[in-house]
Write an enzyme that holds these catalytic residues in place. Structure first.
Site, PDB file in Angstrom:
ATOM      1  N   ARG A   1     -14.674  -2.255 -99.985  1.00 21.48           N
ATOM      2  CA  ARG A   1     -15.096  -0.993-100.575  1.00 21.48           C
ATOM      3  C   ARG A   1     -13.998   0.073-100.528  1.00 21.48           C
ATOM      4  O   ARG A   1     -14.253   1.257-100.631  1.00 21.48           O
ATOM      5  CB  ARG A   1     -16.363  -0.490 -99.875  1.00 21.48           C
ATOM      6  CG  ARG A   1     -17.534  -1.426-100.114  1.00 21.48           C
ATOM      7  CD  ARG A   1     -18.803  -0.950 -99.475  1.00 21.48           C
ATOM      8  NE  ARG A   1     -19.812  -1.993 -99.526  1.00 21.48           N
ATOM      9  CZ  ARG A   1     -20.551  -2.284-100.596  1.00 21.48           C
ATOM     10  NH1 ARG A   1     -20.410  -1.581-101.702  1.00 21.48           N
ATOM     11  NH2 ARG A   1     -21.438  -3.238-100.550  1.00 21.48           N
TER      12      ARG A   1
ATOM     13  N   HIS B   1     -22.833 -19.995-105.180  1.00 18.11           N
ATOM     14  CA  HIS B   1     -23.431 -19.086-104.207  1.00 18.11           C
ATOM     15  C   HIS B   1     -24.907 -19.439-104.150  1.00 18.11           C
ATOM     16  O   HIS B   1     -25.592 -19.408-105.180  1.00 18.11           O
ATOM     17  CB  HIS B   1     -23.261 -17.620-104.640  1.00 18.11           C
ATOM     18  CG  HIS B   1     -21.881 -17.102-104.417  1.00 18.11           C
ATOM     19  ND1 HIS B   1     -21.454 -15.886-104.887  1.00 18.11           N
ATOM     20  CD2 HIS B   1     -20.828 -17.639-103.744  1.00 18.11           C
ATOM     21  CE1 HIS B   1     -20.188 -15.705-104.531  1.00 18.11           C
ATOM     22  NE2 HIS B   1     -19.786 -16.747-103.846  1.00 18.11           N
TER      23      HIS B   1
ATOM     24  N   HIS C   1     -16.227 -10.742-109.457  1.00 19.55           N
ATOM     25  CA  HIS C   1     -17.171 -10.335-110.502  1.00 19.55           C
ATOM     26  C   HIS C   1     -16.379  -9.966-111.757  1.00 19.55           C
ATOM     27  O   HIS C   1     -15.444  -9.173-111.675  1.00 19.55           O
ATOM     28  CB  HIS C   1     -17.993  -9.131-110.030  1.00 19.55           C
ATOM     29  CG  HIS C   1     -18.910  -9.458-108.892  1.00 19.55           C
ATOM     30  ND1 HIS C   1     -19.750  -8.532-108.314  1.00 19.55           N
ATOM     31  CD2 HIS C   1     -19.115 -10.615-108.211  1.00 19.55           C
ATOM     32  CE1 HIS C   1     -20.444  -9.111-107.345  1.00 19.55           C
ATOM     33  NE2 HIS C   1     -20.064 -10.366-107.253  1.00 19.55           N
TER      34      HIS C   1
ATOM     35  N   GLU D   1     -25.338 -16.192 -99.402  1.00 22.46           N
ATOM     36  CA  GLU D   1     -25.152 -14.745 -99.313  1.00 22.46           C
ATOM     37  C   GLU D   1     -26.529 -14.113 -99.074  1.00 22.46           C
ATOM     38  O   GLU D   1     -26.924 -13.176 -99.735  1.00 22.46           O
ATOM     39  CB  GLU D   1     -24.568 -14.200-100.611  1.00 22.46           C
ATOM     40  CG  GLU D   1     -23.207 -14.748-100.940  1.00 22.46           C
ATOM     41  CD  GLU D   1     -22.717 -14.291-102.305  1.00 22.46           C
ATOM     42  OE1 GLU D   1     -21.551 -13.926-102.414  1.00 22.46           O
ATOM     43  OE2 GLU D   1     -23.525 -14.301-103.252  1.00 22.46           O
TER      44      GLU D   1
ATOM     45  N   GLU E   1     -17.641 -15.098-111.475  1.00 21.14           N
ATOM     46  CA  GLU E   1     -19.011 -15.281-110.992  1.00 21.14           C
ATOM     47  C   GLU E   1     -19.994 -14.850-112.073  1.00 21.14           C
ATOM     48  O   GLU E   1     -19.805 -13.807-112.703  1.00 21.14           O
ATOM     49  CB  GLU E   1     -19.237 -14.452-109.718  1.00 21.14           C
ATOM     50  CG  GLU E   1     -20.652 -14.613-109.158  1.00 21.14           C
ATOM     51  CD  GLU E   1     -20.817 -14.062-107.749  1.00 21.14           C
ATOM     52  OE1 GLU E   1     -19.781 -13.755-107.097  1.00 21.14           O
ATOM     53  OE2 GLU E   1     -21.962 -13.935-107.307  1.00 21.14           O
TER      54      GLU E   1
ATOM     55  N   HIS F   1     -30.798 -10.651-103.430  1.00 21.67           N
ATOM     56  CA  HIS F   1     -30.778 -11.961-102.784  1.00 21.67           C
ATOM     57  C   HIS F   1     -31.908 -12.106-101.764  1.00 21.67           C
ATOM     58  O   HIS F   1     -32.161 -11.198-100.987  1.00 21.67           O
ATOM     59  CB  HIS F   1     -29.443 -12.174-102.061  1.00 21.67           C
ATOM     60  CG  HIS F   1     -28.270 -12.143-103.003  1.00 21.67           C
ATOM     61  ND1 HIS F   1     -26.994 -12.412-102.595  1.00 21.67           N
ATOM     62  CD2 HIS F   1     -28.189 -11.875-104.326  1.00 21.67           C
ATOM     63  CE1 HIS F   1     -26.174 -12.315-103.636  1.00 21.67           C
ATOM     64  NE2 HIS F   1     -26.890 -11.981-104.691  1.00 21.67           N
TER      65      HIS F   1
ATOM     66  N   HIS G   1     -14.178 -13.681-101.511  1.00 24.01           N
ATOM     67  CA  HIS G   1     -14.907 -12.887-102.506  1.00 24.01           C
ATOM     68  C   HIS G   1     -14.108 -11.623-102.803  1.00 24.01           C
ATOM     69  O   HIS G   1     -13.658 -10.944-101.890  1.00 24.01           O
ATOM     70  CB  HIS G   1     -16.286 -12.534-101.936  1.00 24.01           C
ATOM     71  CG  HIS G   1     -17.255 -12.059-102.968  1.00 24.01           C
ATOM     72  ND1 HIS G   1     -17.031 -10.927-103.715  1.00 24.01           N
ATOM     73  CD2 HIS G   1     -18.452 -12.542-103.370  1.00 24.01           C
ATOM     74  CE1 HIS G   1     -18.061 -10.761-104.544  1.00 24.01           C
ATOM     75  NE2 HIS G   1     -18.937 -11.725-104.351  1.00 24.01           N
TER      76      HIS G   1
ATOM     77  N   ASP H   1     -23.742 -18.373-109.130  1.00 27.61           N
ATOM     78  CA  ASP H   1     -24.664 -17.788-108.156  1.00 27.61           C
ATOM     79  C   ASP H   1     -26.090 -18.098-108.616  1.00 27.61           C
ATOM     80  O   ASP H   1     -26.488 -17.703-109.713  1.00 27.61           O
ATOM     81  CB  ASP H   1     -24.423 -16.280-108.073  1.00 27.61           C
ATOM     82  CG  ASP H   1     -25.224 -15.619-106.967  1.00 27.61           C
ATOM     83  OD1 ASP H   1     -26.454 -15.791-106.962  1.00 27.61           O
ATOM     84  OD2 ASP H   1     -24.628 -14.915-106.126  1.00 27.61           O
TER      85      ASP H   1
ATOM     86  N   HIS I   1     -28.242 -14.929-109.273  1.00 27.37           N
ATOM     87  CA  HIS I   1     -27.814 -14.233-110.491  1.00 27.37           C
ATOM     88  C   HIS I   1     -28.246 -14.999-111.741  1.00 27.37           C
ATOM     89  O   HIS I   1     -28.697 -14.402-112.711  1.00 27.37           O
ATOM     90  CB  HIS I   1     -26.292 -14.061-110.503  1.00 27.37           C
ATOM     91  CG  HIS I   1     -25.779 -13.208-109.378  1.00 27.37           C
ATOM     92  ND1 HIS I   1     -24.442 -12.938-109.201  1.00 27.37           N
ATOM     93  CD2 HIS I   1     -26.417 -12.572-108.374  1.00 27.37           C
ATOM     94  CE1 HIS I   1     -24.286 -12.182-108.135  1.00 27.37           C
ATOM     95  NE2 HIS I   1     -25.464 -11.942-107.614  1.00 27.37           N
TER      96      HIS I   1
ATOM     97  N   ASP J   1     -30.400  -7.917-109.149  1.00 25.13           N
ATOM     98  CA  ASP J   1     -29.585  -8.712-108.230  1.00 25.13           C
ATOM     99  C   ASP J   1     -30.048  -8.455-106.801  1.00 25.13           C
ATOM    100  O   ASP J   1     -29.540  -7.577-106.125  1.00 25.13           O
ATOM    101  CB  ASP J   1     -28.112  -8.317-108.419  1.00 25.13           C
ATOM    102  CG  ASP J   1     -27.189  -9.062-107.469  1.00 25.13           C
ATOM    103  OD1 ASP J   1     -27.655  -9.988-106.778  1.00 25.13           O
ATOM    104  OD2 ASP J   1     -26.003  -8.714-107.424  1.00 25.13           O
TER     105      ASP J   1
ATOM    106  N   TYR K   1     -15.759  -5.289-104.640  1.00 24.25           N
ATOM    107  CA  TYR K   1     -16.771  -4.801-105.579  1.00 24.25           C
ATOM    108  C   TYR K   1     -16.231  -3.688-106.473  1.00 24.25           C
ATOM    109  O   TYR K   1     -16.808  -3.374-107.503  1.00 24.25           O
ATOM    110  CB  TYR K   1     -17.989  -4.250-104.822  1.00 24.25           C
ATOM    111  CG  TYR K   1     -18.698  -5.296-104.010  1.00 24.25           C
ATOM    112  CD1 TYR K   1     -19.089  -6.490-104.600  1.00 24.25           C
ATOM    113  CD2 TYR K   1     -18.966  -5.109-102.662  1.00 24.25           C
ATOM    114  CE1 TYR K   1     -19.742  -7.464-103.870  1.00 24.25           C
ATOM    115  CE2 TYR K   1     -19.618  -6.081-101.923  1.00 24.25           C
ATOM    116  CZ  TYR K   1     -20.000  -7.255-102.532  1.00 24.25           C
ATOM    117  OH  TYR K   1     -20.632  -8.218-101.807  1.00 24.25           O
TER     118      TYR K   1
HETATM  119 ZN   LIG Z   1     -22.756 -14.198-105.325  1.00 23.05          ZN
END
Ligand SMILES: [Zn+2]
Length: 528
Positions: free
Chosen positions: A177, A356, A250, A401, A285, A371, A210, A319, A322, A369, A213
């Site tokens: 981040r 994922h 992503h 995840e 992804e 999980h 990964h 994923d 997703h 989204d 973001y």
């Molecule tokens: Zn994922």
């Protein structure tokens, strides 16, 4: 992220233990694995490891060899007792802890050297030294793990993966981040290689970092492009230093601009990055959100790949949450087959390089989204059974995840004494074993039905909560659409001017365009 209290307790226990016992007990368990293809190498490694550990900075004392041998044999025996079912895994953990305690008390040889106080261990180091929550399954055709913490540096991620019995793992290579690209610590690189080697993790196959973001390689603004590209390239270079061959990210967001242009921009950035690095494969992804988010359809993924010049440097990380929330059903063997052939026809199965594994708190095709733990969501255990038994996932790294908040059997969150949500990495350990165990399991068996029912019951609270939210939003969107239509018609009767977006509407749209993972209820370092 707050440490789970159980793990904390375990690491405290282990740090108390380490004043008496010099080697890390977890490695003894993992490396004296009794059977399987990786067994021989492990045995060989034990020797080497014992040597290294006796020279390591955490080594506090020298102890007579026979004591150590006994302990290792004991640990190996415990591992054999580890059973794959979640209930039994819990039980085994207890057995391990008890064995550990017993050993602590029976080691009565006095230290031959005065105790040397070294630098204080970090939380991660302590945790890594704790007994594993589950032993790694050796020789399984599936490589299942989780996105683990790399706090304190990538080498710790290896320990954290072992801790939960993982045979694959994901990690962040730097703060996910922040925009900062601090140089990779040389010792981290050396230790990462060493840890992977020592514990039989193939960095070329089963470690999938990964991406950040923040990075949006589809944003065409030059300044934003530079910032995103620099961060992305820095990550790829880290992969290469760490010997990692797969990198998942992503695809990004067109931010309301032209979709084709955004996809071309993204592919252009990938082409550039591929030229500036030598081998790491960049995995797109698939996403849940829809709208301006790129990657919510297999067609998007195809379009990006089509524009990538070096096809050997691009792939897909699928994923399950997703895909399901994005409108690709995975609930039954038939729908799994259908989704897989859709993928094959549109993208091509050869591009599928990683998965994922997440269930979904949000209903099918809701484009949310969120999980959920395996079997507790709308996707359900039957879907995962079908995926785990699909030949096409054999050998691929598969990464959980899922949330690790502790819930009771009715799905209510459990709080600790301070009122904080309790966390337990044992959840991942049990999910890994559950998924491994689904291979060859009969879905009509009592065993399967019992697990399926129990997990669905556990997830009911969250499923209902999110389903209600989704329904409310759908109604709201419909109402807004009708209002806008009415306004437009009214305007068209007067002057023919296009409707301008109000500040509020614009803001809402921007919020929708932002990373869908911000909607996620997952812990901060464990989304998407
Ligand atoms: Zn994922």
């Amino acid at each position: 992220m707050a440490r789970p209290s159980k793990a904390r307790a375990a690491s405290e226990e282990s740090s108390a233990l380490s004043s008496v016992v010099s080697d890390a007990p977890e490695t003894a368990v993992a490396d004296t694995a009794p059977k399987g293809t990786r067994g021989t190498k492990r045995k060989r490694n034990v020797k080497q490891q014992v040597k290294e550990e006796s020279e390591g900075e955490n080594d506090i004392e020298e102890r007579p060899a026979p004591v150590k041998k006994t302990r290792q044999r004991k640990a190996a025996k415990v591992e054999e007792e580890v059973e794959p079912s979640p209930k039994k895994a819990r039980k085994s953990k207890k057995v391990i802890e008890e064995t550990q305690e017993a050993e602590t008390t029976t080691v009565d040889a006095p230290p031959t050297k005065a105790k040397v106080v070294r630098k204080r261990k970090t939380k991660e180091e302590k945790e890594a030294e704790a007994m594993p929550l589950a032993a790694r399954t050796v020789g399984h055709k599936l490589f299942i793990g989780a996105h683990v913490s790399a706090a304190g540096g990538p080498p710790n991620a290896v320990q954290n993966a072992i801790h939960i019995g993982a045979n694959a793992f994901a990690l962040f290579l730097k703060s996910q981040r922040k925009w900062a690209n601090p140089p990779l610590d040389e010792t981290h690189s050396i230790n990462f290689h060493e840890n992977c080697n020592k514990h039989d993790f193939d960095q070329n196959k089963h470690v999938v970092p990964h991406g950040s973001y923040l990075v949006n390689l589809a944003h065409t603004d030059p300044e934003r492009t530079k910032q995103a590209y620099d961060s992305f390239l820095d990550d790829l270079k880290r992969c290469e230093k760490l010997g990692i061959a797969l990198y998942n990210f992503h695809p990004g967001n067109s931010v309301g601009g032209d979709r084709a242009a955004a996809i071309a921009h993204l592919a252009g950035n990938l082409n550039r990055a591929h030229k500036e690095t030598s081998k790491v494969v960049t995995l797109l992804e698939n996403m849940a959100a829809g709208g301006n988010v790129i990657g919510s359809t297999f067609e998007d993924l195809r379009d990006v790949i089509e524009l990538v010049e070096d096809k050997s440097r691009v792939g897909v990380c699928l994923d399950t949450c997703h895909a399901f929330a994005g409108g690709y059903d995975l609930r039954t063997p038939e729908t799994v087959q259908k989704t897989m052939s859709d993928f094959n026809e549109t993208v091509g199965m050869k591009y599928l390089r990683a998965l994922h594994l997440n269930d979904s708190k949000a209903p099918f095709s809701s484009h949310r989204d969120l999980h959920a733990n395996i079997g507790t969501g709308f996707l359900g255990l039957r879907g995962f059974h079908a995926i785990m038994n699909d030949e096409r996932v054999i050998g691929l790294p598969m990464v959980l995840e899922t949330p690790i908040e502790v819930r009771d059997e009715d799905g209510n969150l459990q709080k600790d004494a301070k009122g904080k949500d309790m966390e337990d990495k044992g959840i991942w350990a049990r999910e890994i074993k559950l998924l491994e165990n689904l291979v060859g399991m009969d879905v009509e068996s009592e065993e399967f039905k019992e697990i399926e029912d129990r997990l669905q019951k556990m997830g009911a609270v969250e499923r209902n909560r999110i389903a209600e939210q989704v329904e409310k939003k759908t109604t709201k969107v419909k109402e807004m659409e009708e209002k806008t239509k009415a306004k437009q018609t009214k305007l068209n009767f007067g002057k023919a001017v296009p409707a301008k977006k109000g500040k509020k509407a614009k803001k809402e749209e921007e919020a929708d365009q932002s990373d869908a993972s911000s909607l996620s209820a997952l812990p901060s370092d464990n989304e998407s």
